[in-house]
Design an enzyme around this catalytic site. Structure first.
Site, PDB file in Angstrom:
ATOM      1  CB  CYS A   1       0.856  -1.186  -0.530  1.00 13.57           C
ATOM      2  SG  CYS A   1       2.168  -2.181   0.074  1.00 13.57           S
TER       3      CYS A   1
HETATM    4  N1  SAJ Z   1      -3.723   6.948   5.571  1.00 13.00           N
HETATM    5  C1  SAJ Z   1      -4.608   8.027   5.636  1.00 13.00           C
HETATM    6  N2  SAJ Z   1      -5.833   7.828   6.205  1.00 13.00           N
HETATM    7  C2  SAJ Z   1      -6.205   6.598   6.700  1.00 13.00           C
HETATM    8  C3  SAJ Z   1      -5.291   5.514   6.600  1.00 13.00           C
HETATM    9  C4  SAJ Z   1      -4.058   5.711   6.036  1.00 13.00           C
HETATM   10  O1  SAJ Z   1      -4.305   9.142   5.201  1.00 13.00           O
HETATM   11  O2  SAJ Z   1      -7.313   6.476   7.221  1.00 13.00           O
HETATM   12  C5  SAJ Z   1      -2.425   7.160   4.940  1.00 13.00           C
HETATM   13  C6  SAJ Z   1      -1.257   6.875   5.858  1.00 13.00           C
HETATM   14  O3  SAJ Z   1      -0.872   8.039   6.554  1.00 13.00           O
HETATM   15  C7  SAJ Z   1      -0.181   6.444   4.870  1.00 13.00           C
HETATM   16  C8  SAJ Z   1      -0.967   5.794   3.759  1.00 13.00           C
HETATM   17  O4  SAJ Z   1      -2.314   6.225   3.890  1.00 13.00           O
HETATM   18  O5  SAJ Z   1       0.500   7.555   4.331  1.00 13.00           O
HETATM   19  C9  SAJ Z   1      -0.918   4.280   3.764  1.00 13.00           C
HETATM   20  O6  SAJ Z   1      -1.188   3.831   5.093  1.00 13.00           O
HETATM   21  P1  SAJ Z   1      -1.656   2.288   5.324  1.00 13.00           P
HETATM   22  O7  SAJ Z   1      -1.392   1.907   6.709  1.00 13.00           O
HETATM   23  O8  SAJ Z   1      -3.008   2.089   4.824  1.00 13.00           O
HETATM   24  O9  SAJ Z   1      -0.724   1.519   4.281  1.00 13.00           O
HETATM   25  P2  SAJ Z   1       0.644   0.768   4.420  1.00 13.00           P
HETATM   26  O10 SAJ Z   1       1.242   0.874   3.056  1.00 13.00           O
HETATM   27  O11 SAJ Z   1       1.486   1.122   5.564  1.00 13.00           O
HETATM   28  O12 SAJ Z   1       0.256  -0.725   4.709  1.00 13.00           O
HETATM   29  C10 SAJ Z   1      -0.928  -1.222   4.164  1.00 13.00           C
HETATM   30  C11 SAJ Z   1      -1.410  -2.184   5.221  1.00 13.00           C
HETATM   31  N3  SAJ Z   1      -2.202  -1.367   6.137  1.00 13.00           N
HETATM   32  C12 SAJ Z   1      -3.351  -1.664   6.680  1.00 13.00           C
HETATM   33  O13 SAJ Z   1      -4.044  -2.593   6.317  1.00 13.00           O
HETATM   34  C13 SAJ Z   1      -3.757  -0.806   7.834  1.00 13.00           C
HETATM   35  C14 SAJ Z   1      -2.084  -3.276   4.493  1.00 13.00           C
HETATM   36  O14 SAJ Z   1      -3.131  -2.769   3.753  1.00 13.00           O
HETATM   37  C15 SAJ Z   1      -1.143  -3.988   3.612  1.00 13.00           C
HETATM   38  O15 SAJ Z   1      -0.520  -5.014   4.350  1.00 13.00           O
HETATM   39  C16 SAJ Z   1      -0.093  -3.113   3.026  1.00 13.00           C
HETATM   40  O16 SAJ Z   1      -0.612  -1.797   2.922  1.00 13.00           O
HETATM   41  C17 SAJ Z   1       0.203  -3.718   1.693  1.00 13.00           C
HETATM   42  O17 SAJ Z   1       1.196  -4.442   1.664  1.00 13.00           O
HETATM   43  O18 SAJ Z   1      -0.583  -3.559   0.781  1.00 13.00           O
END
Ligand code: SAJ
Length: 436
Positions: free
Chosen positions: A275
């Site tokens: 995403c």
């Molecule tokens: N990441 C960072 N720094 C941060 C947070 C994340 O480098 O502070 C990186 C992670 O390591 C990863 C990427 O970003 O590689 C994405 O991580 P994420 O947890 O933000 O994204 P997804 O794709 O696993 O899931 C997210 C969901 N996560 C959260 O809200 C915490 C949510 O936004 C949605 O349900 C999903 O994307 C979606 O379907 O859009």
């Protein structure tokens, strides 16, 4: 017109309706199982033969759905899967959960949605509710889906109702299972919105209605653009802090004590997943059609795409200081999934790091207990075991994904030099650890 609405509204209110979920991936399968657990009959439509085989063998392939749960609903007879759109003759509600990838770097690819909608138009039972969940740019539902169905002689409000509801699955997040994540819905009419709201109230505690499908599409993109921009901002600040001799991790920890007006994000080796790296680019692409170029989204995307390269630059800098050339070094990448504790390689920055190191002729290995084999593009590697002798052979260990199951003390004790992109070593370093 109202007859169809009242008829479907009644069926849904009395739980006498059947759902088709199109696409049984990380969004569709958990959703289908959630409805089926509430004794609402669901037919999953999936084109991937392996997935259909897994379901026939009563085996889950999605980490957020246990095999136990899958067996439960299959046994109850409230869930079954099919590869055939003819089953739409039996269903009243159709929820589309197909992928929306990118073509190249910035171009949305909604062909999966278009193909699904053409099949829906051919087979749907008149008076059905169609809900799109796949993340896409604002306007897809009314500018793409509606015309496809109308071209097949179907009329909105009579032959079908059309709504959008963004998926919000957070893979691996046990604190927020499907039913605890508020659901946003917006339809092409008040009736379409109402019907979608009634459907989701069967499985989700809080359902939020908005004025249109377009607004609902934009909600999702705001959520993910918010994350992309903040992650890119902290990535850039981490590079700045390194130049200024400041420990960004200490600064984030201290800033997080602010009880309002601050939300911590953490630097990393890049941004992976289905995403965050992709969805905001759908918004970027659509905005350009209105003559608006979002500098924020483009810049954030460029920054996160640079991070894997930046990690390698930092490793090269450290090796050089130890009179080692990167080209002659042996490097171990620990953690290859896109984020901790889930088996998902999609757009994983670790893959970019391994690819770039291989292109530089570096002797690269990886260790990830969740991924025994890595066959990705021209990468064909097996996860190495972690023991004293093997760890000692590497000039540098890059902690790229911080799985909880890894023994970081053992890695620290037996490695020569560690580049830690996830701050797993907090303060401990013994000089061996350099952090992002
Ligand atoms: N990441 C960072 N720094 C941060 C947070 C994340 O480098 O502070 C990186 C992670 O390591 C990863 C990427 O970003 O590689 C994405 O991580 P994420 O947890 O933000 O994204 P997804 O794709 O696993 O899931 C997210 C969901 N996560 C959260 O809200 C915490 C949510 O936004 C949605 O349900 C999903 O994307 C979606 O379907 O859009």
């Amino acid at each position: 017109m109202d007859k169809q609405f009242l008829n479907l509204e009644q069926k849904i209110s009395k739980k006498k309706f059947k759902i088709a979920v199109i696409g049984l991936g990380y969004v569709g399968l958990p959703l289908a199982v959630e409805f089926a657990k509430k004794s609402i009959e669901v037919i999953g439509i999936e084109i991937d033969r392996d997935r259909l085989k897994n379901i026939a063998n009563k085996k889950s392939y999605i980490s957020d759905v246990s095999t136990k749960e899958l067996r439960h609903v299959l046994g109850k007879g409230t869930f079954r899967a099919s590869g055939d759109f003819h089953v739409l003759k039996e269903t009243d509600v159709i929820i589309i959960c197909v992928p929306t990838p990118l073509k190249g770097k910035y171009l949305p690819d909604i062909t999966y949605i278009e193909q699904a909608v053409v099949s829906i138009g051919r087979h749907l039972r008149k008076g059905s509710l169609v809900i799109l969940e796949s993340t896409t740019y604002p306007g897809t539902t009314d500018e793409v889906i509606l015309p496809i169905l109308e071209k097949q002689g179907l009329k909105h409000g009579k032959d079908f109702f059309l709504s959008f509801s963004p998926e919000r699955i957070d893979p691996g997040n046990k604190s927020y299972p499907v039913h605890k994540i508020p659901k946003v819905v917006g339809g092409l009419s008040k009736q379409a919105t109402k019907l979608a709201e009634l459907v989701y109230r069967n499985i989700i505690d809080q359902v939020v209605t908005v004025s249109s499908a377009r607004a609902a599409e934009a909600v999702k993109l705001l959520e993910n653009t918010f994350r992309l921009i903040n992650i890119a901002a902290i990535d850039e600040l981490s590079m700045m802090a390194h130049k200024m001799g400041i420990d960004i991790w200490e600064v984030i920890k201290a800033a997080s004590t602010k009880p309002f007006g601050f939300m911590p994000f953490y630097p990393g080796p890049g941004v992976g997943g289905h995403c965050i790296p992709k969805d905001p680019l759908y918004l970027y692409w659509k905005a350009k059609h209105f003559g608006f170029r979002s500098r924020f989204i483009k810049l954030a995307s460029d920054i996160i795409n640079y991070m894997p390269e930046y990690v390698i630059e930092r490793v090269e800098e450290k090796l050089k200081a130890a009179r080692k050339s990167l080209g002659k070094a042996r490097v171990l990448v620990v953690g290859v999934t896109y984020k901790r504790n889930i088996k998902d390689l999609r757009k994983s920055p670790s893959i970019d790091i391994i690819n770039t190191l291989l292109k530089k002729g570096v002797n690269v290995s990886y260790h990830d207990p969740l991924i025994p084999f890595l066959k990705f593009g021209h990468i064909n590697l097996k996860s190495v075991m972690l023991n004293k002798a093997i760890l000692g052979k590497f000039d540098c260990v890059i902690i790229a994904t911080d799985h909880d199951c890894l023994d970081y003390g053992f890695i620290l004790k037996n490695s020569k030099f560690i580049f830690d992109t996830r701050n797993v070593y907090h303060g401990a370093s013994e000089g061996k650890v350099t952090k992002l």
